[in-house]
Design a protein around this motif. Structure first.
Motif, PDB file in Angstrom:
ATOM      1  N   LEU A   1      25.025 -33.468 -29.122  1.00  0.00           N
ATOM      2  CA  LEU A   1      25.339 -34.182 -27.886  1.00  0.00           C
ATOM      3  C   LEU A   1      24.084 -34.775 -27.256  1.00  0.00           C
ATOM      4  O   LEU A   1      24.079 -35.917 -26.796  1.00  0.00           O
ATOM      5  CB  LEU A   1      26.033 -33.234 -26.905  1.00  0.00           C
ATOM      6  CG  LEU A   1      27.315 -32.581 -27.448  1.00  0.00           C
ATOM      7  CD1 LEU A   1      27.830 -31.536 -26.480  1.00  0.00           C
ATOM      8  CD2 LEU A   1      28.383 -33.624 -27.722  1.00  0.00           C
ATOM      9  N   GLU A   2      23.023 -34.001 -27.261  1.00  0.00           N
ATOM     10  CA  GLU A   2      21.793 -34.481 -26.623  1.00  0.00           C
ATOM     11  C   GLU A   2      21.114 -35.567 -27.456  1.00  0.00           C
ATOM     12  O   GLU A   2      20.543 -36.508 -26.903  1.00  0.00           O
ATOM     13  CB  GLU A   2      20.841 -33.311 -26.389  1.00  0.00           C
ATOM     14  CG  GLU A   2      21.078 -32.622 -25.065  1.00  0.00           C
ATOM     15  CD  GLU A   2      21.051 -33.584 -23.884  1.00  0.00           C
ATOM     16  OE1 GLU A   2      20.012 -34.229 -23.657  1.00  0.00           O
ATOM     17  OE2 GLU A   2      22.080 -33.684 -23.176  1.00  0.00           O
ATOM     18  N   ASN A   3      21.168 -35.438 -28.779  1.00  0.00           N
ATOM     19  CA  ASN A   3      20.587 -36.478 -29.631  1.00  0.00           C
ATOM     20  C   ASN A   3      21.266 -37.815 -29.358  1.00  0.00           C
ATOM     21  O   ASN A   3      20.622 -38.860 -29.297  1.00  0.00           O
ATOM     22  CB  ASN A   3      20.751 -36.123 -31.114  1.00  0.00           C
ATOM     23  CG  ASN A   3      19.838 -34.975 -31.526  1.00  0.00           C
ATOM     24  OD1 ASN A   3      19.000 -34.531 -30.741  1.00  0.00           O
ATOM     25  ND2 ASN A   3      20.011 -34.495 -32.741  1.00  0.00           N
ATOM     26  N   ARG A   4      22.580 -37.760 -29.187  1.00  0.00           N
ATOM     27  CA  ARG A   4      23.306 -38.994 -28.948  1.00  0.00           C
ATOM     28  C   ARG A   4      22.886 -39.611 -27.606  1.00  0.00           C
ATOM     29  O   ARG A   4      22.668 -40.803 -27.487  1.00  0.00           O
ATOM     30  CB  ARG A   4      24.811 -38.733 -28.990  1.00  0.00           C
ATOM     31  CG  ARG A   4      25.673 -39.948 -28.651  1.00  0.00           C
ATOM     32  CD  ARG A   4      25.468 -41.112 -29.620  1.00  0.00           C
ATOM     33  NE  ARG A   4      25.668 -40.736 -31.012  1.00  0.00           N
ATOM     34  CZ  ARG A   4      26.869 -40.682 -31.601  1.00  0.00           C
ATOM     35  NH1 ARG A   4      27.946 -41.024 -30.924  1.00  0.00           N
ATOM     36  NH2 ARG A   4      26.965 -40.321 -32.856  1.00  0.00           N
ATOM     37  N   ARG A   5      22.766 -38.738 -26.606  1.00  0.00           N
ATOM     38  CA  ARG A   5      22.352 -39.246 -25.288  1.00  0.00           C
ATOM     39  C   ARG A   5      20.996 -39.928 -25.362  1.00  0.00           C
ATOM     40  O   ARG A   5      20.784 -41.010 -24.811  1.00  0.00           O
ATOM     41  CB  ARG A   5      22.266 -38.088 -24.293  1.00  0.00           C
ATOM     42  CG  ARG A   5      23.455 -38.043 -23.361  1.00  0.00           C
ATOM     43  CD  ARG A   5      23.451 -36.743 -22.622  1.00  0.00           C
ATOM     44  NE  ARG A   5      22.258 -36.602 -21.782  1.00  0.00           N
ATOM     45  CZ  ARG A   5      22.294 -36.260 -20.508  1.00  0.00           C
ATOM     46  NH1 ARG A   5      23.463 -36.049 -19.923  1.00  0.00           N
ATOM     47  NH2 ARG A   5      21.201 -36.115 -19.822  1.00  0.00           N
ATOM     48  N   ALA A   6      20.080 -39.277 -26.073  1.00  0.00           N
ATOM     49  CA  ALA A   6      18.731 -39.827 -26.196  1.00  0.00           C
ATOM     50  C   ALA A   6      18.774 -41.175 -26.909  1.00  0.00           C
ATOM     51  O   ALA A   6      18.109 -42.136 -26.507  1.00  0.00           O
ATOM     52  CB  ALA A   6      17.843 -38.848 -26.969  1.00  0.00           C
ATOM     53  N   MET A   7      19.568 -41.266 -27.950  1.00  0.00           N
ATOM     54  CA  MET A   7      19.658 -42.506 -28.719  1.00  0.00           C
ATOM     55  C   MET A   7      20.263 -43.622 -27.884  1.00  0.00           C
ATOM     56  O   MET A   7      19.856 -44.778 -27.970  1.00  0.00           O
ATOM     57  CB  MET A   7      20.503 -42.283 -29.981  1.00  0.00           C
ATOM     58  CG  MET A   7      19.816 -41.463 -31.039  1.00  0.00           C
ATOM     59  SD  MET A   7      18.331 -42.248 -31.704  1.00  0.00           S
ATOM     60  CE  MET A   7      19.054 -43.415 -32.849  1.00  0.00           C
ATOM     61  N   LYS A   8      21.245 -43.242 -27.076  1.00  0.00           N
ATOM     62  CA  LYS A   8      21.892 -44.271 -26.259  1.00  0.00           C
ATOM     63  C   LYS A   8      20.924 -44.818 -25.225  1.00  0.00           C
ATOM     64  O   LYS A   8      20.965 -46.000 -24.882  1.00  0.00           O
ATOM     65  CB  LYS A   8      23.137 -43.692 -25.575  1.00  0.00           C
ATOM     66  CG  LYS A   8      24.320 -43.635 -26.509  1.00  0.00           C
ATOM     67  CD  LYS A   8      25.615 -43.530 -25.748  1.00  0.00           C
ATOM     68  CE  LYS A   8      26.742 -44.078 -26.590  1.00  0.00           C
ATOM     69  NZ  LYS A   8      28.047 -43.718 -26.022  1.00  0.00           N
TER      70      LYS A   8
ATOM     71  N   VAL B   1      30.081 -47.082 -33.173  1.00  0.00           N
ATOM     72  CA  VAL B   1      29.856 -45.695 -33.554  1.00  0.00           C
ATOM     73  C   VAL B   1      30.882 -44.824 -32.847  1.00  0.00           C
ATOM     74  O   VAL B   1      31.119 -44.984 -31.649  1.00  0.00           O
ATOM     75  CB  VAL B   1      28.434 -45.257 -33.125  1.00  0.00           C
ATOM     76  CG1 VAL B   1      28.189 -43.802 -33.491  1.00  0.00           C
ATOM     77  CG2 VAL B   1      27.389 -46.148 -33.769  1.00  0.00           C
ATOM     78  N   ARG B   2      31.475 -43.881 -33.569  1.00  0.00           N
ATOM     79  CA  ARG B   2      32.469 -43.016 -32.920  1.00  0.00           C
ATOM     80  C   ARG B   2      31.787 -42.055 -31.946  1.00  0.00           C
ATOM     81  O   ARG B   2      30.758 -41.463 -32.252  1.00  0.00           O
ATOM     82  CB  ARG B   2      33.261 -42.234 -33.971  1.00  0.00           C
ATOM     83  CG  ARG B   2      34.241 -43.136 -34.708  1.00  0.00           C
ATOM     84  CD  ARG B   2      35.055 -42.377 -35.714  1.00  0.00           C
ATOM     85  NE  ARG B   2      35.811 -41.288 -35.095  1.00  0.00           N
ATOM     86  CZ  ARG B   2      36.617 -40.499 -35.792  1.00  0.00           C
ATOM     87  NH1 ARG B   2      36.778 -40.682 -37.090  1.00  0.00           N
ATOM     88  NH2 ARG B   2      37.263 -39.535 -35.187  1.00  0.00           N
ATOM     89  N   PRO B   3      32.370 -41.892 -30.758  1.00  0.00           N
ATOM     90  CA  PRO B   3      31.723 -41.062 -29.744  1.00  0.00           C
ATOM     91  C   PRO B   3      31.822 -39.575 -30.070  1.00  0.00           C
ATOM     92  O   PRO B   3      32.731 -39.145 -30.771  1.00  0.00           O
ATOM     93  CB  PRO B   3      32.512 -41.383 -28.477  1.00  0.00           C
ATOM     94  CG  PRO B   3      33.848 -41.819 -28.958  1.00  0.00           C
ATOM     95  CD  PRO B   3      33.629 -42.478 -30.288  1.00  0.00           C
ATOM     96  N   VAL B   4      30.870 -38.806 -29.532  1.00  0.00           N
ATOM     97  CA  VAL B   4      30.890 -37.351 -29.696  1.00  0.00           C
ATOM     98  C   VAL B   4      31.025 -36.656 -28.346  1.00  0.00           C
ATOM     99  O   VAL B   4      31.164 -35.442 -28.274  1.00  0.00           O
ATOM    100  CB  VAL B   4      29.595 -36.849 -30.378  1.00  0.00           C
ATOM    101  CG1 VAL B   4      29.499 -37.371 -31.800  1.00  0.00           C
ATOM    102  CG2 VAL B   4      28.355 -37.253 -29.583  1.00  0.00           C
ATOM    103  N   GLU B   5      31.012 -37.450 -27.278  1.00  0.00           N
ATOM    104  CA  GLU B   5      30.864 -36.880 -25.944  1.00  0.00           C
ATOM    105  C   GLU B   5      32.012 -35.982 -25.514  1.00  0.00           C
ATOM    106  O   GLU B   5      31.857 -35.153 -24.625  1.00  0.00           O
ATOM    107  CB  GLU B   5      30.688 -37.991 -24.896  1.00  0.00           C
ATOM    108  CG  GLU B   5      29.340 -38.698 -24.952  1.00  0.00           C
ATOM    109  CD  GLU B   5      29.266 -39.758 -26.046  1.00  0.00           C
ATOM    110  OE1 GLU B   5      30.261 -39.946 -26.791  1.00  0.00           O
ATOM    111  OE2 GLU B   5      28.201 -40.385 -26.186  1.00  0.00           O
ATOM    112  N   ASN B   6      33.189 -36.131 -26.115  1.00  0.00           N
ATOM    113  CA  ASN B   6      34.288 -35.304 -25.612  1.00  0.00           C
ATOM    114  C   ASN B   6      34.348 -33.924 -26.269  1.00  0.00           C
ATOM    115  O   ASN B   6      35.303 -33.179 -26.067  1.00  0.00           O
ATOM    116  CB  ASN B   6      35.628 -36.038 -25.737  1.00  0.00           C
ATOM    117  CG  ASN B   6      35.986 -36.289 -27.183  1.00  0.00           C
ATOM    118  OD1 ASN B   6      35.141 -36.128 -28.060  1.00  0.00           O
ATOM    119  ND2 ASN B   6      37.233 -36.647 -27.425  1.00  0.00           N
ATOM    120  N   TYR B   7      33.330 -33.567 -27.043  1.00  0.00           N
ATOM    121  CA  TYR B   7      33.336 -32.243 -27.678  1.00  0.00           C
ATOM    122  C   TYR B   7      33.522 -31.100 -26.679  1.00  0.00           C
ATOM    123  O   TYR B   7      34.362 -30.229 -26.892  1.00  0.00           O
ATOM    124  CB  TYR B   7      32.074 -32.017 -28.513  1.00  0.00           C
ATOM    125  CG  TYR B   7      32.011 -30.652 -29.131  1.00  0.00           C
ATOM    126  CD1 TYR B   7      32.679 -30.369 -30.312  1.00  0.00           C
ATOM    127  CD2 TYR B   7      31.331 -29.607 -28.503  1.00  0.00           C
ATOM    128  CE1 TYR B   7      32.655 -29.110 -30.859  1.00  0.00           C
ATOM    129  CE2 TYR B   7      31.307 -28.331 -29.038  1.00  0.00           C
ATOM    130  CZ  TYR B   7      31.974 -28.086 -30.226  1.00  0.00           C
ATOM    131  OH  TYR B   7      31.964 -26.825 -30.766  1.00  0.00           O
TER     132      TYR B   7
END
Lengths: 478, 277
Positions: A176-183, A195-201
């Motif tokens: 989750l945090e890697n995705r935030r950083a990339m965004k 890219v498919r989201p991961v945020e709703n995990y």
């Protein structure tokens, strides 16, 4: 970017054998080329600082410095096309279904043992087989609610299952945090690539946890039970609790009265219905398991037995983590589902089988040997990289305790372009998808891509010098 | 025979303790060899009792006492009628070692062939077992020879061991109480691949003042058969079975945990009355 890049003879995630960029990496490659080295450097530093500031860290056991470390992050994402992911998803769902059926079976009728599909010996001698929970009905019949299954790719690019983590798999907070950083660093890139989201995990996880609440509880209180700040995954515990909006508690915050669990809060006592426990069975309840455990809650197991509180994962799932049991998962899939495994295992030898033992002892310098109940890269022999002394020590161990060892050929993991020492270089990667099993099975698109940052290293564990990457699952194949 | 068994355990703590969680295995098993007419468990300070059956089919009563308390009293009262099967002939071959190999397919006995908490299949145990059964090819005869051996090898000495004494120490010291006799016989049977389990219960005589322990071995065609190595005999109508397991650790009558002082005294009082001969 990739002029001097070496393929090293294995499978490369991004480049084909002729150094052409694979279809699903092309959009990324085009956008990435337009970023200047200075710009890239600035982004990298910004990301590192952000991670440190937010305390996205882990602890390493046995490290004298003792302090928390940031989990090194590499900004080149690993990309998985839709059709490949669809296969992985089906394979992982098949596997978790079989594992849950297996656990239900061995804690009830033990049909798979009676039919001789798995020798009884292996199950009954497993360290984590909990005799106390035979014939116990776990809530909704689910044993493993949260599973982290490690996948690797061999030199032809085939996905293989390396192991299942059915106790307390960690790492999802980094996803989750890697995705935030990339965004934050590459916001424009996400506009160009779907890219498919991961945020709703976290919401999916909470849904899974609420699903197993004791019958009749409409608004269950869910808590996360952590061993405390010295645990290597403590950051993740606080992170997930915060994301789900639930309390994070330690053993001493909970207590049992009349087989019900309560939490001490500033507003008084509050009943607890579901516990997402990040604590191994052994430490859960000093009255039942380890008497010296200071981390658990006295009476918790009895409250669980009485059906007043649910635990995720259930007690007794550790047997599915046993690396000897891993060997039998393809048989479980065949037995319970009457299907062929979609994702194959790595070829495995069991030291307790006479033939296999002979092979293992004769081929130790070529094999990877693993202890059945260790994780995190501990208790392992990498034959091709080991010294004569190390091999001799393992030979003794295997002969002394064959039930506790398996061996596998060394798999030359796929590599991925990774930014190291000022340039892009191939580094070996694996993938840990996270599978939730509640009312239905849901898998976070992608998972944690771990990368071995030491050149040539095939060990990706964070405790052994590994880092991570963002994992992108595309909506399409390009 | 019909018995009334009154078993009282009383702990007094040097200073009050709290958060006490306890599993009690004191309820005689309902099995063909005995009928349990009644069972009552009384706990003071008063606590709500719940129960479950464990992996080895033992009946477990559970209670918790969260409040601070200075003593704990657990009183079990059972009324049991025993009707033991006729003893097996001691002078006959009943089951060859070759037949024993089929045991695991008839009965779930894996656990009863392994090392366990207080029993270890050591080379030493194996040597004792092989010497004691020299020339025998019948498992039943071997078991009788082992029982006789244990009975002669160990000296019965009250308070010479405690509940945590391991079979290894028993072999070294050559003395012990019924629990140690049972552990040693179990170990010697298991090294010869004869499934053996631990039984806790009562030897119901008017002079009994504590619980007793013995052994059951599994013989294909004859089932589980009880043997008392402390007295070198098969079971009779004075044996009341309470619980069974791999060794003492699985059947300990009171298995508890609390917060507070380690300093406490324990008093155990067992009274058995014969109601009908």
């Amino acid at each position: 970017m990739l002029q001097d890049y070496l393929l090293n003879g294995g499978f490369d995630e991004m480049l084909d054998p002729h150094k052409g960029v694979r279809g699903h990496y092309q959009k990324f490659h085009k956008l990435f080329k337009s970023i200047s080295p200075a710009e890239y450097d600035a982004k990298r530093q910004a990301v590192d600082t952000a991670f440190l500031r937010q305390g996205i860290t882990f602890n390493v056991y046995g490290d004298a410095a003792g302090a928390e470390k940031i989990f090194p992050f590499d900004m080149i994402p690993r990309i998985i096309p839709a059709k490949e992911w669809e296969l992985l998803e089906r394979g992982l769902a098949q596997r978790i279904t079989a594992l849950n059926l297996f656990l239900h079976d061995i804690y009830h009728e033990q049909k798979i043992l009676k039919d001789g599909v798995i020798p009884e010996f292996y199950v009954l001698s497993a360290r984590h087989f909990r005799r106390e929970f035979v014939n116990f009905e776990v809530p909704k019949g689910i044993y493993i609610h949260i599973c982290g299954t490690d996948l690797i790719r061999d030199k032809d690019g085939n996905y293989l299952v390396l192991e299942d983590n059915g106790r307390c798999p960690s790492g999802v907070s980094y996803v989750l945090e890697n995705r935030r950083a990339m965004k934050r660093a590459f916001s424009s890139m996400f506009e160009g690539i779907s890219v498919r989201p991961v945020e709703n995990y976290p919401q999916e996880l909470l849904k899974t946890l609420k699903y197993i609440a004791p019958a009749g509880v409409a608004e269950p209180t869910v808590v996360l039970l952590t061993p405390g700040a010295y645990n290597s995954a403590y950051f993740e515990h606080t992170y997930l609790a915060r994301q789900m909006g639930i309390e994070i508690v330690e053993g001493r915050d909970l207590f049992v009265r009349d087989s019900r669990v309560y939490m001490r809060t500033t507003k008084g006592l509050q009943p607890v219905h579901v516990i997402y426990r990040r604590l191994d069975d052994d430490f859960l309840d000093p009255t039942v398991f380890r008497r010296d455990s200071m981390l658990g809650v006295p009476g918790l197991v009895h409250a669980y037995r009485a059906g007043n509180v649910s635990l995720a994962n259930s007690i007794g799932t550790g047997i599915a983590d046993d690396k000897v049991m891993y060997y039998f998962v393809p048989r479980m899939i065949k037995y319970y589902l009457d299907q062929e495994p979609i994702l194959p295992n790595v070829p495995t030898y069991l030291a307790s089988e006479e033939q296999d033992m002979k092979y293992i002892l004769e081929h130790l310098p070529e094999l990877v040997v693993k202890a059945a109940n260790e994780s995190g890269g501990y208790g392992m022999l990498m034959g091709p990289k080991a010294s004569k002394e190390e091999i001799a020590i393992f030979r003794e161990k295997i002969i002394a305790e064959p039930r506790n060892y398996i061996a596998q050929p060394m798999i030359f993991l796929s590599q991925h372009p990774t930014y190291c020492d000022g340039k892009f270089d191939g580094r070996h990667v694996d993938l840990r998808p996270f599978i939730l099993s509640g009312e239905r099975i849901s898998i976070i698109p992608g998972g944690l891509t771990r990368v071995a940052l030491r050149k040539g290293s095939l060990v990706v564990n964070s405790s052994q010098g590994g880092g991570s990457k963002d994992t992108w699952v595309l909506y399409g194949d390009e | 025979m019909k018995f009334d068994i009154h078993h009282r355990t009383r702990y007094v703590y040097a200073s009050p303790v709290r958060d006490s969680f306890n599993d009690i295995r004191l309820q005689p098993m309902p099995i063909p060899e005995q009928a349990v007419e009644s069972f009552l468990l009384r706990v003071l300070p008063a606590a709500r009792l719940t129960h479950f059956k464990d992996f080895y089919s033992n009946w477990v009563n559970h209670f918790e006492i969260p409040e601070s308390h200075g003593y704990l009293s657990i009183e079990a009262q059972s009324r049991v009628i025993t009707r033991p099967p006729a003893p097996l002939p001691a002078d006959q071959n009943l089951c060859s070692f070759a037949d024993m190999r089929g045991a695991p397919s008839i009965e779930r006995c894996f656990d009863y062939l392994q090392s366990s908490r207080f029993v270890e299949l050591t080379p030493e145990a194996w040597k004792l077992a092989v010497d004691a059964t020299h020339g025998l090819d019948d498992a039943w005869q071997a078991v009788l020879a082992l029982m006789k051996f244990v009975h002669g090898f160990l000296k019965y000495e009250s308070n010479s061991t405690n509940v945590h004494t391991h079979m290894r120490e028993v072999i070294a010291d050559q003395r012990g109480v019924c629990q140690d006799f049972a552990h040693l016989l179990i170990g010697l049977c298991r090294v010869l691949k004869i499934p053996a389990r631990y039984v806790s219960g009562y030897l119901a005589t008017e002079t009994a003042s504590a619980m007793h322990a013995w052994v059951e071995v599994f013989l294909p065609g004859h089932g589980w058969r009880g043997l008392d190595p402390t007295h070198n005999c098969q079971l009779g109508e004075t044996y009341v079975k309470v619980a069974n397991g791999r060794d003492y650790a699985d059947v300990s009558p009171i298995n508890g945990n609390y917060r507070g002082t380690q300093q406490r005294t324990m008093e155990v009082d067992v009274k058995i009355t014969v109601l009908e001969g």
